[in-house]
Design an enzyme around this catalytic site. Structure first.
Site, PDB file in Angstrom:
ATOM      1  N   ASN A 134     -11.103   3.250   3.189  1.00  0.00           N
ATOM      2  CA  ASN A 134     -10.736   3.086   1.769  1.00  0.00           C
ATOM      3  C   ASN A 134     -11.796   2.330   0.967  1.00  0.00           C
ATOM      4  OD1 ASN A 134      -8.815   3.133  -0.522  1.00  0.00           O
ATOM      5  ND2 ASN A 134      -8.848   0.923  -0.204  1.00  0.00           N
TER       6      ASN A 134
ATOM      7  N   TRP B  85      -9.328   8.509  -7.775  1.00  0.00           N
ATOM      8  CA  TRP B  85     -10.580   8.865  -8.475  1.00  0.00           C
ATOM      9  C   TRP B  85     -10.551   8.354  -9.900  1.00  0.00           C
ATOM     10  CZ3 TRP B  85     -15.405  10.166  -7.293  1.00  0.00           C
ATOM     11  CH2 TRP B  85     -15.650  10.541  -5.967  1.00  0.00           C
TER      12      TRP B  85
ATOM     13  N   TRP C 282     -21.564  13.050 -19.337  1.00  0.00           N
ATOM     14  CA  TRP C 282     -21.931  12.988 -17.912  1.00  0.00           C
ATOM     15  C   TRP C 282     -23.287  13.655 -17.708  1.00  0.00           C
ATOM     16  CZ3 TRP C 282     -18.692   9.929 -15.432  1.00  0.00           C
ATOM     17  CH2 TRP C 282     -17.344   9.895 -15.768  1.00  0.00           C
TER      18      TRP C 282
ATOM     19  N   GLU D 176       0.846  -1.210   0.000  1.00  0.00           N
ATOM     20  CA  GLU D 176       0.000   0.000   0.000  1.00  0.00           C
ATOM     21  C   GLU D 176       0.877   1.253   0.000  1.00  0.00           C
ATOM     22  OE1 GLU D 176      -3.157  -0.091  -0.646  1.00  0.00           O
ATOM     23  OE2 GLU D 176      -3.096  -2.270  -0.566  1.00  0.00           O
TER      24      GLU D 176
ATOM     25  N   TRP E 172     -16.011  12.509 -12.546  1.00  0.00           N
ATOM     26  CA  TRP E 172     -15.191  12.177 -11.375  1.00  0.00           C
ATOM     27  C   TRP E 172     -14.494  13.399 -10.786  1.00  0.00           C
ATOM     28  CZ3 TRP E 172      -9.972  13.207 -11.699  1.00  0.00           C
ATOM     29  CH2 TRP E 172      -9.432  13.379 -12.977  1.00  0.00           C
TER      30      TRP E 172
ATOM     31  N   TRP F 124       1.656   1.772  -3.455  1.00  0.00           N
ATOM     32  CA  TRP F 124       0.630   2.513  -4.201  1.00  0.00           C
ATOM     33  C   TRP F 124       0.814   4.021  -4.005  1.00  0.00           C
ATOM     34  CZ3 TRP F 124      -2.601   1.542  -8.049  1.00  0.00           C
ATOM     35  CH2 TRP F 124      -2.952   0.227  -8.316  1.00  0.00           C
TER      36      TRP F 124
HETATM   37  C1  LIG Z   1     -11.615   7.827  -4.271  1.00  0.00           C
HETATM   38  C2  LIG Z   1     -10.404   7.715  -3.363  1.00  0.00           C
HETATM   39  C3  LIG Z   1      -9.723   8.868  -2.979  1.00  0.00           C
HETATM   40  C4  LIG Z   1      -8.586   8.780  -2.159  1.00  0.00           C
HETATM   41  N1  LIG Z   1      -7.943   9.929  -1.771  1.00  0.00           N
HETATM   42  C5  LIG Z   1      -6.827   9.850  -0.999  1.00  0.00           C
HETATM   43  C6  LIG Z   1      -6.143  11.020  -0.579  1.00  0.00           C
HETATM   44  O1  LIG Z   1      -6.490  12.152  -0.946  1.00  0.00           O
HETATM   45  N2  LIG Z   1      -5.072  10.869   0.250  1.00  0.00           N
HETATM   46  C7  LIG Z   1      -4.636   9.638   0.659  1.00  0.00           C
HETATM   47  O2  LIG Z   1      -3.664   9.557   1.423  1.00  0.00           O
HETATM   48  N3  LIG Z   1      -5.252   8.516   0.255  1.00  0.00           N
HETATM   49  C8  LIG Z   1      -6.326   8.572  -0.565  1.00  0.00           C
HETATM   50  N4  LIG Z   1      -6.964   7.421  -0.943  1.00  0.00           N
HETATM   51  C9  LIG Z   1      -6.337   6.115  -0.643  1.00  0.00           C
HETATM   52  C10 LIG Z   1      -6.788   5.440   0.650  1.00  0.00           C
HETATM   53  O3  LIG Z   1      -8.176   5.459   0.768  1.00  0.00           O
HETATM   54  C11 LIG Z   1      -6.171   6.066   1.906  1.00  0.00           C
HETATM   55  O4  LIG Z   1      -4.780   6.224   1.732  1.00  0.00           O
HETATM   56  C12 LIG Z   1      -6.413   5.141   3.101  1.00  0.00           C
HETATM   57  O5  LIG Z   1      -7.804   5.015   3.322  1.00  0.00           O
HETATM   58  C13 LIG Z   1      -5.744   5.716   4.310  1.00  0.00           C
HETATM   59  O6  LIG Z   1      -6.002   4.928   5.439  1.00  0.00           O
HETATM   60  P1  LIG Z   1      -4.818   4.228   6.211  1.00  0.00           P
HETATM   61  O7  LIG Z   1      -3.706   5.187   6.435  1.00  0.00           O
HETATM   62  O8  LIG Z   1      -5.443   3.571   7.391  1.00  0.00           O
HETATM   63  O9  LIG Z   1      -4.349   3.153   5.134  1.00  0.00           O
HETATM   64  P2  LIG Z   1      -3.496   1.810   5.310  1.00  0.00           P
HETATM   65  O10 LIG Z   1      -4.312   0.696   4.745  1.00  0.00           O
HETATM   66  O11 LIG Z   1      -2.985   1.646   6.679  1.00  0.00           O
HETATM   67  O12 LIG Z   1      -2.311   2.027   4.269  1.00  0.00           O
HETATM   68  C14 LIG Z   1      -1.051   2.596   4.631  1.00  0.00           C
HETATM   69  C15 LIG Z   1      -0.728   3.739   3.714  1.00  0.00           C
HETATM   70  O13 LIG Z   1      -0.647   3.281   2.366  1.00  0.00           O
HETATM   71  C16 LIG Z   1      -1.112   4.300   1.479  1.00  0.00           C
HETATM   72  N5  LIG Z   1      -2.296   3.815   0.760  1.00  0.00           N
HETATM   73  C17 LIG Z   1      -3.258   2.979   1.194  1.00  0.00           C
HETATM   74  N6  LIG Z   1      -4.188   2.785   0.228  1.00  0.00           N
HETATM   75  C18 LIG Z   1      -3.793   3.518  -0.827  1.00  0.00           C
HETATM   76  C19 LIG Z   1      -4.332   3.747  -2.124  1.00  0.00           C
HETATM   77  N7  LIG Z   1      -5.463   3.180  -2.543  1.00  0.00           N
HETATM   78  N8  LIG Z   1      -3.669   4.581  -2.946  1.00  0.00           N
HETATM   79  C20 LIG Z   1      -2.515   5.162  -2.574  1.00  0.00           C
HETATM   80  N9  LIG Z   1      -1.962   4.996  -1.358  1.00  0.00           N
HETATM   81  C21 LIG Z   1      -2.593   4.185  -0.499  1.00  0.00           C
HETATM   82  C22 LIG Z   1      -1.510   5.489   2.357  1.00  0.00           C
HETATM   83  O14 LIG Z   1      -0.418   6.375   2.420  1.00  0.00           O
HETATM   84  C23 LIG Z   1      -1.788   4.834   3.695  1.00  0.00           C
HETATM   85  O15 LIG Z   1      -1.657   5.699   4.796  1.00  0.00           O
HETATM   86  C24 LIG Z   1      -8.121   7.502  -1.755  1.00  0.00           C
HETATM   87  C25 LIG Z   1      -8.821   6.357  -2.149  1.00  0.00           C
HETATM   88  C26 LIG Z   1      -9.949   6.455  -2.939  1.00  0.00           C
HETATM   89  C27 LIG Z   1     -10.652   5.198  -3.363  1.00  0.00           C
END
Ligand SMILES: Cc1cc2nc3c(=O)[nH]c(=O)nc-3n(C[C@H](O)[C@H](O)[C@H](O)COP(=O)(O)OP(=O)(O)OC[C@H]3O[C@@H](n4cnc5c(N)ncnc54)[C@H](O)[C@@H]3O)c2cc1C
Length: 487
Positions: free
Chosen positions: A347, A388, A312, A281, A365, A284
């Site tokens: 997420n 997005w 749209w 993650e 979007w 990502w």
């Molecule tokens: C529509 C949408 C918009 C989002 N916008 C953002 C945003 O503006 N900022 C943001 O930080 N995340 C965004 N995310 C990704 C993700 O939802 C969050 O990073 C995650 O929910 C953060 O929770 P966590 O720190 O507990 O994640 P954990 O599951 O603990 O993951 C650890 C770290 O991995 C990274 N990570 C996790 N999932 C993703 C992902 N899908 N994409 C990229 N990095 C990821 C983050 O830095 C996160 O803190 C978005 C996802 C979606 C579907």
């Protein structure tokens, strides 16, 4: 310099790296042996509005506090980066400026111009790598191109080896005196800390802001949650993820620190599966920043250009119902209300609400992306845009358009007892588990006994899922056909 001349100070510029530990710019400045000035320039062009504006203000205040505990200060001058830094460097007689690199288009442009201007004036600039696991340009295909598929990119990134080891916080910082004319720029008085929106009622309590807090959250996650990350990370009704994204966004903790701590936890537990899933993650996150680096307009441009012709609907009422959590679909509404109150959303639920907005409501979007950017405490230009575009099917390595999440099926699968829904949609709290996902099915007898009236106590669904899905698929078929005819 003669024996009696005091050494010139050096300047550290903080931006989205509000921490003392694993901060290469600060570390290198201290290692120079010269006295150090610390500054955060409040440049409107680089300061986002909304909840993230509040959060970055809190993070800057936390850094000012940490520096004051070391006997120093954080200067927080307001204005355009270039003239402000040139003035400050001149007034203090600075020999070197240190910063950690930015990769967003405005930040990059500002830093390139600043580096040229400082160099011209005989000031040495040191730009260092702090934000990501790997610099965006270091992971490339054999042909030297940026990757477009995450799995291939991740494999190549892993072949570079483990990311660099995090640096310790400096044991001691020898602070330089604040030059005359800049005393007014001392935090906290000079620091603008934007207020939260009135309806973000729980954000401040959800997000205590400090570097120490970020470390505690990481340690708790590694001790209590990582062991079931792979199974629980999709469950909004459980504590299944780290909650670190806002801290990463403001640089209160670094990806390298998280990586190293996760590896140390893995060495203790032997839990390879969950550790790898979690680290991917973070992968990502790097992948998102690589995309923004090469495609600076990713927040506004469909990476798949066939979507430029997408008709749209952009129905304003439907969009408002979505932002307010009044769509009549409990999981969507729970997510949107969680976002409004706390500045975050799980997420899995982010994916569901994004799919619902773009595919069932046929809303561009970019409108959803903007709303998230205003309301998320982790609002990140690269990750928000990439995700997005992923959800809408317009991005590279994205979920295809025809994969349309069913918000009821997702709700039954990932919040089976409705615990998450009950937290955020209290008017549904009394419904039995089975009906909480489909409140419109509550019959007259139950409705009377629960005093729950579908359509009154809680809205009827704003779209019919089956019909909306068929329309979305038809629009896409036409789009593809038109695209092929034009080619
Ligand atoms: C529509 C949408 C918009 C989002 N916008 C953002 C945003 O503006 N900022 C943001 O930080 N995340 C965004 N995310 C990704 C993700 O939802 C969050 O990073 C995650 O929910 C953060 O929770 P966590 O720190 O507990 O994640 P954990 O599951 O603990 O993951 C650890 C770290 O991995 C990274 N990570 C996790 N999932 C993703 C992902 N899908 N994409 C990229 N990095 C990821 C983050 O830095 C996160 O803190 C978005 C996802 C979606 C579907």
């Amino acid at each position: 310099m003669t024996a009696s001349t005091p050494p010139a100070p050096v300047l550290v510029l903080f931006r989205d790296d509000f921490r003392l530990s694993d901060n290469p710019a600060l570390h290198a400045a201290c290692a120079s042996g010269q006295p150090v000035l610390c500054a955060f320039v409040q440049d409107d062009a680089c300061m986002p509005q909304g909840v993230i504006g509040w959060w970055l203000g809190q993070a800057a205040a936390a850094l000012a506090d940490a520096l004051s505990q070391q006997g120093g200060v954080l200067l927080t001058p307001h204005g355009e980066t270039l003239p402000v830094v040139l003035d400050l460097a001149k007034a203090a007689g600075v020999s070197d400026v240190f910063w950690n690199r930015r990769y967003d288009p405005v930040g990059k442009e500002r830093d390139t111009a600043l580096k040229a201007a400082l160099t011209e004036r005989g000031v040495t600039v040191h730009s260092l790598s702090a934000r990501l696991l790997h610099e965006p340009w270091t992971v490339r295909t054999g042909a030297g191109q940026p990757y477009r598929i995450f799995t291939a990119w991740w494999r190549a990134a892993r072949e570079l080896g483990e990311p660099g080891r995090p640096l310790p916080a400096p044991q001691e910082i020898r602070f330089a005196p604040v030059p005359r004319g800049f005393k007014k720029d001392l935090a906290p008085g000079a620091l603008l800390t934007p207020a939260l929106p009135d309806d973000a009622t729980q954000a401040a309590q959800y997000w205590p802001c400090s570097e120490e807090q970020a470390r505690t959250i990481l340690e708790d996650f590694l001790d209590d949650t990582l062991a079931h990350y792979d199974t629980d990370r999709d469950r909004p009704d459980r504590e299944g993820t780290s909650g670190l994204s806002p801290y990463l966004r403001a640089g209160l903790i670094s990806a390298r620190q998280i990586w190293q701590a996760a590896r140390q936890a893995e060495a203790r537990s032997g839990d390879h599966l969950n550790t790898e899933k979690f680290l991917s993650e973070l992968g990502w996150r790097d992948f998102g920043w690589m995309q923004l680096f090469y495609e600076p307009d990713i927040p506004t441009r469909n990476l798949r250009s066939e979507f430029d012709q997408m008709p749209w609907e952009n129905d304003a009422e439907a969009f408002t119902a979505w932002t307010e959590g009044r769509t009549g679909y409990p999981l969507v509404d729970a997510g949107m209300r969680e976002l409004r109150a706390t500045g975050t959303m799980h997420n899995r639920v982010r994916m569901v609400v994004a799919s619902f907005l773009t595919k069932h409501l046929l809303t561009d979007w970019r409108k959803g992306e903007r709303w998230f950017y205003e309301r998320l405490v982790d609002a990140d230009p690269a990750l928000n845009a990439m995700n997005w575009q992923w959800c809408a099917g317009t991005g590279i390595d994205a979920s295809p358009w025809f994969r349309i999440f069913n918000p009821v099926g997702q709700s039954e699968k990932f919040d089976p007892s409705g615990a998450y829904i009950r937290t955020w949609v209290p008017e549904l709290a009394g419904l039995p588990d089975k009906l909480i996902h489909t409140p419109w099915k509550v019959d007259a007898a139950l409705s009377r006994s629960l005093r729950f009236v579908p359509g009154k106590t809680y809205p009827h669904p704003i779209v019919d899922l089956k019909q909306a899905r068929a329309i979305a698929l038809e629009r896409y078929r036409t789009l593809k056909k038109d695209d092929q005819t034009q080619n």
